[in-house]
Design a protein around this motif. Structure first.
Motif, PDB file in Angstrom:
ATOM      1  N   GLY A  69       0.796  -1.226   0.000  1.00  0.00           N
ATOM      2  CA  GLY A  69       0.000   0.000   0.000  1.00  0.00           C
ATOM      3  C   GLY A  69       0.829   1.278   0.000  1.00  0.00           C
ATOM      4  O   GLY A  69       0.288   2.358  -0.216  1.00  0.00           O
ATOM      5  N   THR A  70       2.135   1.176   0.213  1.00  0.00           N
ATOM      6  CA  THR A  70       2.950   2.394   0.218  1.00  0.00           C
ATOM      7  C   THR A  70       3.295   2.810  -1.209  1.00  0.00           C
ATOM      8  O   THR A  70       3.478   1.975  -2.088  1.00  0.00           O
ATOM      9  CB  THR A  70       4.272   2.189   0.998  1.00  0.00           C
ATOM     10  OG1 THR A  70       4.976   1.095   0.396  1.00  0.00           O
ATOM     11  CG2 THR A  70       4.028   1.892   2.462  1.00  0.00           C
ATOM     12  N   LEU A  71       3.353   4.117  -1.384  1.00  0.00           N
ATOM     13  CA  LEU A  71       3.727   4.668  -2.687  1.00  0.00           C
ATOM     14  C   LEU A  71       5.237   4.878  -2.663  1.00  0.00           C
ATOM     15  O   LEU A  71       5.749   5.621  -1.826  1.00  0.00           O
ATOM     16  CB  LEU A  71       2.995   5.999  -2.881  1.00  0.00           C
ATOM     17  CG  LEU A  71       2.904   6.558  -4.288  1.00  0.00           C
ATOM     18  CD1 LEU A  71       2.165   5.620  -5.229  1.00  0.00           C
ATOM     19  CD2 LEU A  71       2.202   7.914  -4.259  1.00  0.00           C
ATOM     20  N   ARG A  72       5.940   4.204  -3.569  1.00  0.00           N
ATOM     21  CA  ARG A  72       7.394   4.181  -3.479  1.00  0.00           C
ATOM     22  C   ARG A  72       8.000   4.883  -4.691  1.00  0.00           C
ATOM     23  O   ARG A  72       7.650   4.571  -5.830  1.00  0.00           O
ATOM     24  CB  ARG A  72       7.823   2.706  -3.442  1.00  0.00           C
ATOM     25  CG  ARG A  72       9.292   2.462  -3.246  1.00  0.00           C
ATOM     26  CD  ARG A  72       9.650   2.620  -1.796  1.00  0.00           C
ATOM     27  NE  ARG A  72      11.092   2.707  -1.667  1.00  0.00           N
ATOM     28  CZ  ARG A  72      11.882   1.672  -1.381  1.00  0.00           C
ATOM     29  NH1 ARG A  72      11.379   0.488  -1.159  1.00  0.00           N
ATOM     30  NH2 ARG A  72      13.191   1.836  -1.293  1.00  0.00           N
ATOM     31  N   ASP A  73       8.898   5.823  -4.443  1.00  0.00           N
ATOM     32  CA  ASP A  73       9.634   6.487  -5.525  1.00  0.00           C
ATOM     33  C   ASP A  73      10.613   5.462  -6.100  1.00  0.00           C
ATOM     34  O   ASP A  73      11.522   5.002  -5.406  1.00  0.00           O
ATOM     35  CB  ASP A  73      10.374   7.699  -4.941  1.00  0.00           C
ATOM     36  CG  ASP A  73      11.211   8.420  -5.995  1.00  0.00           C
ATOM     37  OD1 ASP A  73      11.369   7.886  -7.114  1.00  0.00           O
ATOM     38  OD2 ASP A  73      11.699   9.522  -5.685  1.00  0.00           O
ATOM     39  N   LEU A  74      10.415   5.096  -7.370  1.00  0.00           N
ATOM     40  CA  LEU A  74      11.236   4.024  -7.947  1.00  0.00           C
ATOM     41  C   LEU A  74      12.704   4.420  -8.044  1.00  0.00           C
ATOM     42  O   LEU A  74      13.582   3.571  -8.090  1.00  0.00           O
ATOM     43  CB  LEU A  74      10.692   3.619  -9.321  1.00  0.00           C
ATOM     44  CG  LEU A  74       9.300   2.998  -9.313  1.00  0.00           C
ATOM     45  CD1 LEU A  74       8.921   2.530 -10.706  1.00  0.00           C
ATOM     46  CD2 LEU A  74       9.212   1.842  -8.336  1.00  0.00           C
ATOM     47  N   GLY A  75      12.953   5.723  -8.078  1.00  0.00           N
ATOM     48  CA  GLY A  75      14.332   6.205  -8.110  1.00  0.00           C
ATOM     49  C   GLY A  75      15.102   5.871  -6.843  1.00  0.00           C
ATOM     50  O   GLY A  75      16.328   5.898  -6.837  1.00  0.00           O
ATOM     51  N   THR A  76      14.396   5.513  -5.779  1.00  0.00           N
ATOM     52  CA  THR A  76      15.076   5.215  -4.508  1.00  0.00           C
ATOM     53  C   THR A  76      15.271   3.707  -4.309  1.00  0.00           C
ATOM     54  O   THR A  76      15.851   3.287  -3.317  1.00  0.00           O
ATOM     55  CB  THR A  76      14.278   5.751  -3.294  1.00  0.00           C
ATOM     56  OG1 THR A  76      13.037   5.025  -3.211  1.00  0.00           O
ATOM     57  CG2 THR A  76      13.984   7.235  -3.423  1.00  0.00           C
TER      58      THR A  76
END
Ligand SMILES: Nc1ncnc2c1ncn2[C@@H]1O[C@H](COP(=O)(O)OP(=O)(O)OP(=O)(O)O)[C@@H](O)[C@H]1O
Ligand SMILES: [Mg+2]
Length: 257
Positions: A69-76
């Protein structure tokens, strides 16, 4: 409206002084089909590569809702984390089947190796699932040991779809999946994509220069020109009542053809 599965913000990529992708932002919700249309060189494939994190943007972010459910910055994400995500949760159907398939490996192997990538080791189960997916994309069971070099263009695209969907992804990117195919083959492939995406509740981003393809498959359209999104909205609205002069021209040129 459900929470976005994908959140793209300000994606920008330059090649020298050419802006291939200029400040592109959008959200995609689960199960939504988004078509990206525009003339050759407008930046459609560049945008897909940026979304798939195969290409690093000059600026901007791509965030994805993980299963927790978390929105994750793919750059990280780490490189391994990024690859695992692409292998399990995302699919990418390429315009050129030779890029999307392993041409020297059997059809069954092309599908099965994606399951092995998920950790499946049981040969019988892998073969059974590969057979099931070949059937779903209408490739006869007796072709399972043939490599895609012996397949027609339409069969190769169907095999790419089987290979990409067997892992149960939530998001599939498709770059001109039906171009270069003759009209009747294209129609059957479009029908297959439409059925599978609805049945599996897949979110799809499909790049096409063909407005009829966009009309048939998508809920929403983004029109690109010279790297920029010049118009976006619900598919019927954009195609029936385009606001931007360039979109009007695109629609009119199809009607005149
Ligand atoms: N690796 C690269 N190096 C330099 N310029 C590039 C590179 N890739 C793309 N471009 C340029 O970026 C722009 C957008 O290209 P892109 O391939 O994204 O367009 P497209 O909309 O997918 O076109 P098509 O419909 O022909 O596939 C073009 O001007 C192209 O020449
Ligand atoms: Mg392209």
């Amino acid at each position: 409206m459900s929470e976005p599965l994908l959140q793209v913000r300000g994606l920008t990529k330059r090649y020298g002084d050419r802006l291939a992708c200029a400040d592109v932002s959008f959200d995609l919700v689960p199960g939504e089909v988004l078509a990206i249309v525009g003339e050759s060189g407008s930046g459609k494939s560049t945008l897909l590569s940026l979304i798939a994190t195969e290409l690093a943007p000059d600026s901007g972010t791509v965030a994805y809702r993980m299963r927790d459910g978390t929105l994750r910055d793919l750059g990280t994400l780490s490189e391994a984390g990024r690859r695992a995500l692409m292998r399990t949760e995302w699919g990418f159907v390429r315009q050129d089947a030779a890029q999307g398939l392993r041409m020297a490996v059997s059809a069954g192997g092309n599908v099965g190796e994606r399951l092995m990538g998920l950790g499946e080791r049981h040969y019988g189960r892998i073969r059974a699932q590969a057979l099931d997916w070949l059937g779903r994309v209408e490739i006869a069971a007796d072709r399972i040991d043939d490599p895609p070099t012996r397949f027609s263009g339409g069969m190769r695209q169907r095999l790419q779809i089987a290979r990409n969907l067997v892992t149960g992804p939530r998001l599939v990117l498709m770059d001109e999946p039906t171009s270069g195919l003759d009209v009747s083959v294209q129609a059957r492939l479009l029908d297959l994509i439409r059925r599978l995406s609805a049945e599996l509740g897949l979110a799809v981003i499909i790049v096409t220069h063909d407005l009829a393809v966009a009309r048939l498959l998508s809920h929403r359209i983004m029109v690109m020109r010279a790297g920029r999104v010049i118009e976006a909205g619900l598919t019927d609205r954009v195609l029936d009542d385009p606001e931007h002069a360039y979109t009007q021209l695109l629609v009119a040129s199809v009607l005149a053809a």
